[in-house]
Scaffold this active site. Structure first.
Site, short mmCIF file in Angstrom:
data_model
loop_
_atom_site.label_atom_id
_atom_site.label_comp_id
_atom_site.label_asym_id
_atom_site.label_seq_id
_atom_site.Cartn_x
_atom_site.Cartn_y
_atom_site.Cartn_z
CB SER A 164 4.34 1.99 -2.45
OG SER A 164 3.97 1.98 -1.09
CE1 TYR B 102 -0.09 -0.54 -3.48
CE2 TYR B 102 1.00 -0.24 -1.37
CZ TYR B 102 0.64 0.24 -2.61
OH TYR B 102 1.01 1.50 -2.98
CE LYS C 46 2.82 0.68 -6.77
NZ LYS C 46 1.94 1.08 -7.89
#
Length: 318
Positions: A117, A141, A145
């Site tokens: 991402s 988050y 990643k």
């Protein structure tokens, strides 16, 4: 080649599944269906509904289907939720990739495409961000990643993996009406959902240092993204192993106001968006420098913002 596709019943996964099939690859889908939709997986494609943390069940999938490569999409991906539930996000996104990569190593599977991402960059200083930019995620988050990239990279050194990590920017649109984005967090479906409910879509802040004061993002059509996965997968199948992260974007910024205006144009009436205060942690610009994937893998997108918005609207009204 048989590719295991995790999260293959999801929005992006369903598009990647079809693109892999179009490229002549056999696919087996692993999806716990917590957010995936079973009908998105076509008849004839094996769908195994297990938790990726179940190492025994996962090992059986590898053995039963003679898996030669993995495209790993399955993850939790809501930034705000990750701030509220960080430990759970680490369990879901980090524990699962550890199990997956360990299972790959034990099975002798050597090819991997990892769904990463643009969130790994955090708040870059410039208007465009390249792959060698410092990584400084702003949320759990984004951190999960980035850790996933590290896991794949370090395992590759020991186990001889050929891998790519694809750093997605803002994914939008639909390849067909039955594959629309049902996310509760992405801008374009949020606009159409608000309009359908008779509400005003929200613009979070119009006082950024951008031409119209709203955040600028790089939007990529989900079908272009799916094609990037196939090109990356084929690259890992080559005779020379690769170990590389690639941005997947158009290299073109569109402001939130421009997206809202495009939605109004596609619908044929003003969606009457409402400006509300900024959200914490939103960078003014987050636009890909996408030269690396173009120059090294030969991929470049072909669909523009109108294609994304129009296909998303068609899917939302189908």
């Amino acid at each position: 080649m048989t590719w295991l596709l995790t999260g293959g019943a999801g929005y992006i996964g369903a598009h990647v599944l079809r693109a892999l099939q179009d490229a002549g690859r056999d696919v087996v889908v692993v999806d716990d269906l917590s957010t995936g939709v079973r009908p998105r997986v076509p008849d004839g494609v094996p769908l195994v509904s297990i938790d990726l943390g179940d190492s025994a069940a996962l090992a059986q999938v590898f053995g039963d289907h003679s898996v030669t490569g993995v495209v790993h999409l399955a993850a939790k991906k809501a930034v705000g939720e990750s701030v509220e539930r960080p430990i759970w996000y680490y369990r879901q996104n980090v524990d699962r990739i550890l199990t997956l990569v360990e299972t790959m190593a034990n099975a002798g599977t050597r090819n991997m495409v990892y769904s990463s991402s643009a969130a790994v960059y955090g708040m870059p200083a410039g208007e465009q961000v390249a792959e060698d930019e410092a990584t400084a995620p702003l949320s759990p988050y984004g951190e999960t990643k980035l850790i996933g990239e590290w896991v794949v990279r370090d395992a590759a050194r020991v186990h001889g993996l050929s891998w790519t990590a694809l750093r997605y920017f803002n994914v939008a649109g639909a390849g067909s009406d039955d594959l629309g984005d049902t996310s509760a967090f992405n801008l374009i479906p949020l606009i159409f959902r608000a309009v359908a409910a008779g509400d005003r879509p929200k613009i979070f802040g119009d006082d950024y240092e951008t031409p119209d004061g709203t955040c600028v993002r790089d939007y990529i059509h989900v079908s272009d993204l799916a094609e990037a996965h196939v090109i990356a997968a084929l690259a890992t199948e080559g005779s020379s192993p690769i170990a590389r992260a690639y941005n997947v974007g158009r290299g073109v910024g569109s402001s939130v106001r421009e997206v809202v205006d495009m939605a109004s144009d596609v619908i044929g009436r003003d969606v009457n968006a409402e400006v509300v205060p900024r959200r914490a942690g939103d960078p003014a610009y987050l636009v890909a420098s996408a030269e690396r994937i173009r120059d090294e893998l030969g991929w470049q997108p072909t669909r523009d913002l109108r294609d994304m918005v129009a296909s998303a609207y068609s899917a939302s009204t189908a």
